[in-house]
Scaffold this motif. Structure first.
Motif, PDB file in Angstrom:
ATOM      1  N   ARG A  51       0.671  -1.065   0.043  1.00 13.89           N
ATOM      2  CA  ARG A  51      -0.266  -0.080  -0.175  1.00 13.89           C
ATOM      3  C   ARG A  51       0.905   1.154   0.313  1.00 13.89           C
ATOM      4  NH1 ARG A  51      -5.048  -1.409   3.221  1.00 13.89           N
ATOM      5  NH2 ARG A  51      -6.149  -0.172   2.887  1.00 13.89           N
ATOM      6  N   VAL A  56      -5.713  -1.354   7.220  1.00 16.00           N
ATOM      7  CA  VAL A  56      -7.115  -1.102   6.242  1.00 16.00           C
ATOM      8  C   VAL A  56      -7.746   0.495   6.154  1.00 16.00           C
ATOM      9  CG1 VAL A  56      -9.605  -1.908   4.912  1.00 16.00           C
ATOM     10  CG2 VAL A  56      -8.253  -3.358   5.821  1.00 16.00           C
ATOM     11  N   VAL A 101       1.856   5.326   0.528  1.00  7.81           N
ATOM     12  CA  VAL A 101       1.657   6.858   1.293  1.00  7.81           C
ATOM     13  C   VAL A 101       2.247   7.512   0.211  1.00  7.81           C
ATOM     14  CG1 VAL A 101       1.483   7.748   3.272  1.00  7.81           C
ATOM     15  CG2 VAL A 101       0.581   5.953   3.858  1.00  7.81           C
ATOM     16  N   CYS A 134      -3.225   5.654  -7.353  1.00  6.95           N
ATOM     17  CA  CYS A 134      -3.007   3.844  -6.380  1.00  6.95           C
ATOM     18  C   CYS A 134      -2.078   3.922  -5.010  1.00  6.95           C
ATOM     19  CB  CYS A 134      -1.623   3.424  -7.241  1.00  6.95           C
ATOM     20  SG  CYS A 134      -1.625   3.891  -8.880  1.00  6.95           S
ATOM     21  N   ALA A 135      -2.555   5.434  -3.968  1.00 11.41           N
ATOM     22  CA  ALA A 135      -2.138   5.352  -3.091  1.00 11.41           C
ATOM     23  C   ALA A 135      -3.673   5.179  -2.752  1.00 11.41           C
ATOM     24  CB  ALA A 135      -1.366   6.382  -2.663  1.00 11.41           C
ATOM     25  N   ASP A 136      -3.245   5.208  -1.049  1.00 12.25           N
ATOM     26  CA  ASP A 136      -4.270   5.729  -0.265  1.00 12.25           C
ATOM     27  C   ASP A 136      -4.615   6.181   0.723  1.00 12.25           C
ATOM     28  OD1 ASP A 136      -4.473   1.199   2.342  1.00 12.25           O
ATOM     29  OD2 ASP A 136      -3.809   2.249   0.304  1.00 12.25           O
ATOM     30  N   ALA A 137      -2.803   7.353   0.460  1.00 11.57           N
ATOM     31  CA  ALA A 137      -3.060   8.496   0.836  1.00 11.57           C
ATOM     32  C   ALA A 137      -2.158   9.534  -0.141  1.00 11.57           C
ATOM     33  CB  ALA A 137      -2.789   9.094   2.698  1.00 11.57           C
ATOM     34  N   SER A 172      -0.120  -6.262   4.224  1.00 10.93           N
ATOM     35  CA  SER A 172       0.559  -5.490   3.453  1.00 10.93           C
ATOM     36  C   SER A 172       1.823  -4.347   4.031  1.00 10.93           C
ATOM     37  CB  SER A 172      -0.348  -3.889   2.907  1.00 10.93           C
ATOM     38  OG  SER A 172      -1.871  -4.619   2.963  1.00 10.93           O
ATOM     39  N   ARG A 191      -5.764  -2.929  -8.496  1.00 15.39           N
ATOM     40  CA  ARG A 191      -6.232  -2.330  -6.915  1.00 15.39           C
ATOM     41  C   ARG A 191      -8.092  -1.027  -6.772  1.00 15.39           C
ATOM     42  NH1 ARG A 191      -1.878  -0.601  -3.710  1.00 15.39           N
ATOM     43  NH2 ARG A 191       0.377  -0.657  -3.742  1.00 15.39           N
ATOM     44  N   PRO A 218     -11.040  -1.225  -5.782  1.00 20.21           N
ATOM     45  CA  PRO A 218     -11.669  -1.711  -4.143  1.00 20.21           C
ATOM     46  C   PRO A 218     -12.627  -3.299  -4.982  1.00 20.21           C
ATOM     47  CG  PRO A 218     -12.077   0.596  -4.823  1.00 20.21           C
ATOM     48  CD  PRO A 218     -12.075  -0.010  -6.121  1.00 20.21           C
ATOM     49  N   ILE A 239       3.389  -1.098   3.714  1.00 22.25           N
ATOM     50  CA  ILE A 239       2.634   0.161   3.940  1.00 22.25           C
ATOM     51  C   ILE A 239       4.107   0.893   3.278  1.00 22.25           C
ATOM     52  CG2 ILE A 239       1.860   1.775   4.581  1.00 22.25           C
ATOM     53  CD1 ILE A 239       0.148   0.329   6.685  1.00 22.25           C
TER      54      ILE A 239
END
Length: 287
Positions: free
Chosen positions: A72, A286, A74, A89-92, A134, A270, A272, A136
């Motif tokens: 994942r 998550v 960031v 592609c990023a969570d944040a 994952s 990626r 959801p 991170i």
């Protein structure tokens, strides 16, 4: 009628999913041999003058992380454009906002603490691929922007403290940090922070002292100085790994269209899905 949208494949090599536990190809050495780093249990610091090739290194690592099935992302990018193509592609994805940067680092600290609590409960010292958690991957483009430019003095100090904690403790919990700066000086990269990075890459620097700040004290005096890298040789750097001497390398370069193609494909894979969580600590990852 159900329709299926095919994955974008233009410019993207088709193959098995990558892993953050795999060696990451970052370029070639002076003899033309491929150079790999294993980032899952390490951190990487890149420093040098503007235009030296630091962003090329970050984007190469970001590409591997984005295509990894167990990663994942960031991203912290004060300029928005160096890592901006990986946003989907990023969570944040944090831009020029130190409040948001501090919030995401605090959240990562909570995830890290929860993972260590889980490891302790299982009598373990570090995560492995078998844990199915994952990795991170945290990428920071321009440490100085958040630690010395934007925000109050208190916020800047908190940013440095949180980043140091992640670099010091995060790797065994599956949270490696890759950070870059174009201001390699003691106020931006204190020795206590620099020495926590297992990998350090010095791109062209204007002074031997700046090169030493990235690689470590005394290397310039032994002939390993990034001041001898020609200004026109973008992407060239000295790379030092734990327990070795600096190695001259040439970082792989991805063009903007290549990055766009890889990022588009990575965002597609990626998409959801409904998560199946068997490990309580994964809820924090998550979240």
């Amino acid at each position: 009628m159900t329709t299926t949208t095919a994955a974008p494949t233009d410019g993207v090599p088709v193959g098995p999913g990558l892993s953050m536990f795999d060696p990451i190809f970052i370029g070639i050495d002076e003899f033309g041999q491929p150079v790999y780093i294993t980032l899952a249990y390490r951190n990487l610091l890149a420093g040098g003058e503007p235009g030296g090739g630091k962003s090329g290194l970050l984007n190469t690592i970001a590409a591997h992380a984005a295509l990894s099935v167990d990663s994942r992302l960031v991203l912290l990018d004060g300029k928005l454009v160096e890592l901006g193509q990986w946003e989907d592609c990023a969570d944040a994805f944090i831009g020029p906002n130190i409040t948001d940067a501090l919030a995401v680092l605090r959240r990562l600290q909570v995830v890290m603490n929860n993972r260590y609590a889980w490891l302790r409960a299982h009598g373990r010292r570090k995560l492995t691929p078998a844990d199915r958690l994952s990795v991170i991957t945290v990428l920071v483009d321009e440490i100085a922007f958040y630690s010395a430019t934007v925000g109050s003095k208190q916020e800047q100090e908190e940013f440095v403290a949180l980043l140091r904690d992640l670099v010091a403790r995060g790797r065994a919990a599956g949270i490696p940090v890759v950070a870059a700066t174009q201001r390699p000086s003691f106020d931006i990269i204190p020795t206590s922070l620099r020495d926590l990075f297992g990998y350090r890459a010095a791109f062209r620097c204007t002074t031997p002292n700046s090169s030493n700040i990235v690689l470590g004290h005394g290397w310039a005096e032994q002939g390993y100085t990034a001041t001898d890298i020609a200004p026109t040789n973008q992407g060239a750097a000295y790379l030092i790994a734990e327990g070795s001497i600096p190695r001259r390398i040439k970082v792989a370069y991805l063009t903007d269209p290549q990055i766009a193609g890889i990022a588009d494909y990575a965002a597609w894979i990626r998409r959801p899905t409904t998560p199946t969580i068997s490990n309580p600590s994964e809820w924090e990852a998550v979240a």
